[in-house]
Design a protein around this motif. Sequence first.
Motif: not given
Length: 535
Positions: A129-150
Amino acid sequence: MPDLNGHEWWREAVFYQIYPLSYADSNGDGFGDLEGIMSKLDYLSDTLGVDAVWISPFYRSPMRDWGYDVSDHTDVDPVFGDLADAERLIDQAHARGLRVMLDYIPNHTSDLHPWFLDSRSSRDSAHRDWYVWRDPAPGGGPPNNWISVFSGPAWTLDAETGQYYRHTYLTTQPDLNWRNPEVIEAMTEVARFWLERGVDGFRVDAAHQMIKDPRERDNPPAPPDYERPWKEMGEYDDFIHLYDYGHPAVHEIYRGLRKVVDTYPQSPVTVGEVHIFDLPEWATYYGEHLDEMHMPFNFHLMATQWDSLRLRGTIEAVLWHVPAGGWTNWTLGNHDEIRLASRLGMANARLAAMLLLTLRGTPFLYYGDELGMRDVHIPHALKRDPWGEAVAHLNRDGARTPMQWAPGDHAGFTTGTPWLPVSQSHPEDNVDIELDEPGSMLNLYRRLLSFRRGSSALRLGSYLSHPSSTNQVLVFRREADRETVTVALNLSDEAVEVPLRSGKVAISTLDAGRSELVQELLELAPREGVIVTHT
Ligand code: NOJ
């Protein structure tokens, strides 16, 4: 003279940023190091005359983001030396009256940091829990649409444990979870470690990004005409960063850090890298009771078109928004931006030097700008910056090339092969040659720094708009108890006359010998800036 022993010494100081990989290489491996910086302390304190250095990270790192991916916050990467070198550097700087500010990188660590290695090892590991871990989105894939700065998704799937981890930057820079009190404690220990070694403050990396929307809502897509306050950022610009940027819960973290920092006798300063361009929002980083950042970094000038009226508008808006009792800073360059002389051209870079060193607020200079160093074109095969891999025009290598000390091989930076190419302009633009030319950029900086040192009006005085400002000339006054100076910068390509109270020219950006008395009208050559003193 500056009171650098005072409680708020940083108000009067001029800071100079050192990018350690490129400053001076003492062992011929082509990378700058701490011993190299130590060999240049006399240059910094005496020849140039700055008061404080900000040194970009030299902690242990796999160097995916050239030190901004830390794998051990309390040790020095062997490429730079060792911990004893860092301690000597701090002491030697202090012996010359130079303050030392380090980078503090709380938003993320390297993926090779032991905390993350343990975190990713299993869902029940002590550091999960020192980092941010999340389950995949319900249909699979990343939990939301956030984009990395890079560019690319801000989430990467860890196949072993079946969850995504969040990373605001590279996939090799996982975000720490600042909602976990153990993380707060561990990173506070990191701050204490360096404060106990005498460092005079921290530049807090990615200071506005450490906490995000607790509901992790999708960011809305940016409409085509969305007005960006800052440079083009590739895929990152496809969204309005409502939920992954500048979340207000970050303020509590800064109040906590400030409490720690304030207990140290050296009166350390905190300067937050806050890329927020809405001025009222930016100003919240001082804290409601001035109990957060001593200074959020002020990037507003850098985001302003080089035009007299626009600059004046920005300067006055920033000064107006700094909360009562607070103090601002000014900068026109750092290791993430195209160099000043390349963005604005050499004539404007000279005006910019005068502007930075005469405004009300603490100036931050970027190494090499005092020589007029320009961005270097880096051939594809020699590129180092991971951001450039994702978005070509965002490559930052060009502004990170070796410091130009001397006309000889590799500009006196290294006896080996430099990690990034040295500018071809180094035979003319270097410390040794420029010291001998009265009109050089370096001697202009030296004159400005020395003048500022002796002028309480410039260091601490008030800023006053001047009625002679036009769309060609930016004019302002600085006043302290017994001293008034006027700064007049001609940003146009025509000669102009500026109505002014009588006085005496102290410094011109173009003519090192200019020192005449001024009677009512000050003449300025095209792109000339002048400081006038009044008695
Ligand atoms: C901001 C730093 O200035 C930049 O160089 C770095 O890549 C990112 N933060 C990530 O740490």
